[in-house]
Design a protein around this motif. Structure first.
Motif, PDB file in Angstrom:
ATOM      1  N   SER A 124       0.816  -1.205   0.000  1.00 39.38           N
ATOM      2  CA  SER A 124       0.000   0.000   0.000  1.00 39.38           C
ATOM      3  C   SER A 124       0.852   1.257   0.000  1.00 39.38           C
ATOM      4  CB  SER A 124      -0.929   0.000   1.220  1.00 39.38           C
ATOM      5  OG  SER A 124      -0.178  -0.096   2.401  1.00 39.38           O
ATOM      6  N   LEU A 125       0.206   2.347  -0.346  1.00 36.14           N
ATOM      7  CA  LEU A 125       0.789   3.678  -0.307  1.00 36.14           C
ATOM      8  C   LEU A 125       0.317   4.285   1.004  1.00 36.14           C
ATOM      9  CD1 LEU A 125       2.412   5.482  -2.257  1.00 36.14           C
ATOM     10  CD2 LEU A 125       0.240   6.397  -3.054  1.00 36.14           C
ATOM     11  N   VAL A 126       1.233   4.676   1.881  1.00 37.25           N
ATOM     12  CA  VAL A 126       0.887   5.124   3.222  1.00 37.25           C
ATOM     13  C   VAL A 126       1.171   6.619   3.346  1.00 37.25           C
ATOM     14  CG1 VAL A 126       1.368   4.814   5.692  1.00 37.25           C
ATOM     15  CG2 VAL A 126       1.489   2.860   4.154  1.00 37.25           C
ATOM     16  N   PHE A 127       0.269   7.334   4.022  1.00 34.49           N
ATOM     17  CA  PHE A 127       0.485   8.745   4.304  1.00 34.49           C
ATOM     18  C   PHE A 127       0.003   9.055   5.707  1.00 34.49           C
ATOM     19  CE2 PHE A 127      -3.792   8.624   2.685  1.00 34.49           C
ATOM     20  CZ  PHE A 127      -4.486   9.581   3.415  1.00 34.49           C
ATOM     21  N   HIS A 149      -0.485  -1.650  15.230  1.00 29.51           N
ATOM     22  CA  HIS A 149      -1.877  -1.231  15.163  1.00 29.51           C
ATOM     23  C   HIS A 149      -1.873   0.279  15.297  1.00 29.51           C
ATOM     24  CE1 HIS A 149      -3.288  -5.311  15.441  1.00 29.51           C
ATOM     25  NE2 HIS A 149      -2.504  -5.501  16.477  1.00 29.51           N
ATOM     26  N   PRO A 150      -2.381   1.007  14.310  1.00 27.00           N
ATOM     27  CA  PRO A 150      -2.340   2.465  14.381  1.00 27.00           C
ATOM     28  C   PRO A 150      -3.039   2.970  15.632  1.00 27.00           C
ATOM     29  CG  PRO A 150      -3.116   1.744  12.230  1.00 27.00           C
ATOM     30  CD  PRO A 150      -3.029   0.537  13.103  1.00 27.00           C
ATOM     31  N   SER A 151      -2.377   3.863  16.337  1.00 29.65           N
ATOM     32  CA  SER A 151      -2.989   4.447  17.532  1.00 29.65           C
ATOM     33  C   SER A 151      -3.675   5.748  17.144  1.00 29.65           C
ATOM     34  CB  SER A 151      -1.928   4.682  18.603  1.00 29.65           C
ATOM     35  OG  SER A 151      -0.991   5.630  18.146  1.00 29.65           O
ATOM     36  N   SER A 152      -4.426   6.310  18.067  1.00 30.70           N
ATOM     37  CA  SER A 152      -5.208   7.506  17.758  1.00 30.70           C
ATOM     38  C   SER A 152      -4.323   8.722  17.497  1.00 30.70           C
ATOM     39  CB  SER A 152      -6.173   7.794  18.902  1.00 30.70           C
ATOM     40  OG  SER A 152      -5.435   7.980  20.095  1.00 30.70           O
ATOM     41  N   ASN A 153      -3.136   8.783  18.119  1.00 35.19           N
ATOM     42  CA  ASN A 153      -2.291   9.958  17.913  1.00 35.19           C
ATOM     43  C   ASN A 153      -1.397   9.829  16.677  1.00 35.19           C
ATOM     44  OD1 ASN A 153      -0.850   7.974  19.166  1.00 35.19           O
ATOM     45  ND2 ASN A 153       0.307   9.318  20.497  1.00 35.19           N
ATOM     46  N   LEU A 154      -1.283   8.651  16.092  1.00 39.85           N
ATOM     47  CA  LEU A 154      -0.545   8.470  14.844  1.00 39.85           C
ATOM     48  C   LEU A 154      -1.564   8.112  13.767  1.00 39.85           C
ATOM     49  CD1 LEU A 154       2.518   6.399  16.071  1.00 39.85           C
ATOM     50  CD2 LEU A 154       2.465   8.811  15.493  1.00 39.85           C
ATOM     51  N   SER A 155      -1.843   9.043  12.888  1.00 40.94           N
ATOM     52  CA  SER A 155      -2.910   8.829  11.916  1.00 40.94           C
ATOM     53  C   SER A 155      -2.351   8.377  10.571  1.00 40.94           C
ATOM     54  CB  SER A 155      -3.737  10.100  11.775  1.00 40.94           C
ATOM     55  OG  SER A 155      -2.891  11.198  11.503  1.00 40.94           O
ATOM     56  N   TYR A 156      -1.972   7.096  10.498  1.00 45.06           N
ATOM     57  CA  TYR A 156      -1.514   6.503   9.247  1.00 45.06           C
ATOM     58  C   TYR A 156      -2.736   6.068   8.448  1.00 45.06           C
ATOM     59  CZ  TYR A 156       2.959   6.034  11.671  1.00 45.06           C
ATOM     60  OH  TYR A 156       4.114   6.275  12.362  1.00 45.06           O
TER      61      TYR A 156
END
Length: 131
Positions: A4-7, A37-44
């Protein structure tokens, strides 16, 4: 998020994204861990690359960014982009394939200055001789 392309940013809708930051080395480490697992403060956010072509329209400069067969392509709009503007677009994304993450980063204007070559010292020894 395999293949995937991640931003980093927000996705107000399925067809829109707002980029809030650029991925760096720390992000690549987090994304490459299988238990991430993406956390709420890291918005990947990711855009799957299983499709044949992914096209992203960039409003700021009316250009398009294509991801096609493991290659990236930037198509300029009406205004010609400078090399820095084009590079800036690519640095907003990371590409993830299985547990491998690749991203571009701008090294800044700091350059390593090479030391000037110092002439080798010549040592000479002299003995005082008595006559």
């Amino acid at each position: 998020m395999p293949n995937s392309l991640v931003f980093i940013g927000e996705r107000p809708s399925h067809m829109e994204m707002q980029i809030k930051g650029k991925p760096d080395f720390y992000d690549a480490i987090l994304l490459s861990k299988k238990s991430h697992h993406p956390s709420s403060n890291l918005s990947y956010h990711s855009i799957p690359l299983h499709q044949s072509r992914v096209t992203i329209h960039i409003r700021e400069n009316n250009s398009q960014f294509n991801c096609y067969h493991q290659s990236l392509q930037l198509i300029e709009g009406e205004k010609k982009l400078s090399e820095e503007e084009a590079y800036d677009i690519f640095t907003n994304f990371a590409i993830m394939e299985d547990n491998k993450v690749a991203f571009l980063m701008h090294s800044g204007t700091k350059r390593i200055k090479l030391r000037e070559k110092v002439e080798p010292r010549v040592l000479s020894v002299c003995e005082k001789q008595e006559i």
